[in-house]
Write an enzyme that holds these catalytic residues in place. Structure first.
Site, PDB file in Angstrom:
ATOM      1  N   LYS A  23      55.239  63.627 -88.619  1.00 52.66           N
ATOM      2  CA  LYS A  23      56.632  63.291 -88.292  1.00 52.66           C
ATOM      3  C   LYS A  23      57.486  64.563 -88.277  1.00 52.66           C
ATOM      4  O   LYS A  23      58.332  64.740 -87.404  1.00 52.66           O
ATOM      5  CB  LYS A  23      57.191  62.271 -89.315  1.00 52.66           C
TER       6      LYS A  23
ATOM      7  N   GLN B 150      58.465  57.336 -97.441  1.00 54.59           N
ATOM      8  CA  GLN B 150      57.147  56.954 -96.942  1.00 54.59           C
ATOM      9  C   GLN B 150      56.482  55.913 -97.848  1.00 54.59           C
ATOM     10  O   GLN B 150      56.417  56.087 -99.066  1.00 54.59           O
ATOM     11  CB  GLN B 150      56.257  58.207 -96.821  1.00 54.59           C
TER      12      GLN B 150
ATOM     13  N   ASP C 234      64.154  53.600 -90.837  1.00 50.44           N
ATOM     14  CA  ASP C 234      62.959  52.768 -90.931  1.00 50.44           C
ATOM     15  C   ASP C 234      63.283  51.303 -90.644  1.00 50.44           C
ATOM     16  O   ASP C 234      62.386  50.507 -90.351  1.00 50.44           O
ATOM     17  CB  ASP C 234      62.385  52.847 -92.357  1.00 50.44           C
TER      18      ASP C 234
HETATM   19  N1  GUN Z   1      54.012  53.422 -94.041  1.00 51.65           N
HETATM   20  C1  GUN Z   1      53.361  52.894 -92.990  1.00 51.65           C
HETATM   21  N2  GUN Z   1      54.181  52.760 -91.927  1.00 51.65           N
HETATM   22  C2  GUN Z   1      55.381  53.225 -92.333  1.00 51.65           C
HETATM   23  C3  GUN Z   1      56.646  53.357 -91.676  1.00 51.65           C
HETATM   24  O1  GUN Z   1      56.844  52.999 -90.512  1.00 51.65           O
HETATM   25  N3  GUN Z   1      57.647  53.888 -92.430  1.00 51.65           N
HETATM   26  C4  GUN Z   1      57.467  54.255 -93.722  1.00 51.65           C
HETATM   27  N4  GUN Z   1      58.514  54.752 -94.381  1.00 51.65           N
HETATM   28  N5  GUN Z   1      56.314  54.151 -94.355  1.00 51.65           N
HETATM   29  C5  GUN Z   1      55.281  53.638 -93.657  1.00 51.65           C
END
Ligand code: GUN
Length: 294
Positions: free
Chosen positions: A51, A95, A118
């Site tokens: 990311k 995350q 998110d």
């Molecule tokens: N873990 C798996 N997918 C995601 C996501 O889209 N965002 C976040 N913050 N954690 C994740």
């Protein structure tokens, strides 16, 4: 033979579109997303790194905050509060999954709604429920919706079956596909669903978000269906340097000859999740700059 939907190529086009859009804006500073990672879960380390790399390519600043595995809730809350109040931060991502002493719902709701790129907070889920265009939509379902659109998959009036009812994928996916404009007829299946194979075999669009390899086999898929594989499962492999390889939730080999379109793993949904995070971050930035509230 089915068409393989290329998530990497689609995500790349979106990155370029966002980069072009950003180059036309002049707000005196670049957009900024803060990542919070708690612990050293290898998958989370790799996702957050990816990311950050994509953000840099587009021209989005990212700041990584790594907290120890033993972090307590009040310590995590304090960091989120600090970032919520930091006017140089437009977007915050914590995350998941979090270590078990931490409460994910409490954590996601701590993030200020207008920085919650998110889309996991009650506020943004509520806005999505109401089909409000201001909602930040969770990145994986948003990425799937975009992938369907850009691949020419019609959803209006079609039967969509989602396997998995998580807050991160299944639930927001159901809301997105059934909302006005998408107009699909949606069924959400889960671990207690009876006759799973029969329900899935009626789907025009089948979305597997379970987190278990080979959950979807050929007998569960209608001839000509579009199959979206959300699973990213690490399985041991002696053939790779890392010692593992990635597989989805769908038995790709047996399913792909039966369907019209299918996403691969890796290179399907995964890159789209990152692209949507970038899109949401740019939206948050534009909103903050327009409102000059912070
Ligand atoms: N873990 C798996 N997918 C995601 C996501 O889209 N965002 C976040 N913050 N954690 C994740």
């Amino acid at each position: 033979m089915s068409e393989i939907i290329d998530g990497n190529a689609t995500a790349k086009s979106i990155h370029q579109e966002l980069k072009d859009e950003l180059s036309k804006l002049n707000f005196g500073r670049p957009p900024c997303v803060a990542f919070i990672r708690v612990g050293e879960d290898p998958a989370s380390v790799s996702y957050v790194k990816k990311k950050g790399k994509v953000a840099a390519e587009i021209g989005i600043e990212s700041r990584l905050h790594v907290l120890p595995e033993t972090t307590e809730q009040n310590e995590l809350d304090a960091l989120i509060d600090k970032l919520n109040g930091d006017e140089t931060v437009d977007a915050i991502l914590v995350q998941a999954p979090l270590p078990k002493q931490l409460n994910e719902r409490r954590t996601f709701n701590r993030v200020r709604a207008d920085k919650d790129v998110d889309g996991f907070s009650n506020a943004n889920l509520g806005l999505l429920c109401q089909e409000d265009p201001q909602a930040f939509v969770a990145c994986t379902p948003a990425g799937i919706a975009e992938l369907l659109k850009r691949s020419g998959v019609k959803t209006a009036g079609k039967k969509a079956v989602i396997i998995g009812r998580s807050l991160i994928v299944g639930k927001p996916m159901a809301l997105l596909l059934s909302k006005k404009g998408s107009d699909a007829t949606v069924t959400v299946c889960h671990s207690k669903s009876e006759n799973l194979a029969e329900i899935c075999s009626q789907a025009d669009i089948l979305i597997a978000a379970v987190g278990r390899p080979n959950t979807v086999s050929a007998d569960m898929v209608k001839e000509g269906a579009c199959v979206i594989d959300v699973g990213i499962n690490r399985i041991p492999s002696s053939e790779t340097k890392s010692g593992y390889r990635l597989v989805g939730d769908v038995d790709f080999k047996s399913v792909s000859p039966k369907c019209s379109k299918i996403t691969p793993v890796p290179g399907g949904v995964g890159p789209m999740t990152v692209a949507m995070l970038m899109r949401n971050t740019l939206s948050a930035y534009k909103r903050h700059m327009a409102e000059r509230k912070i």
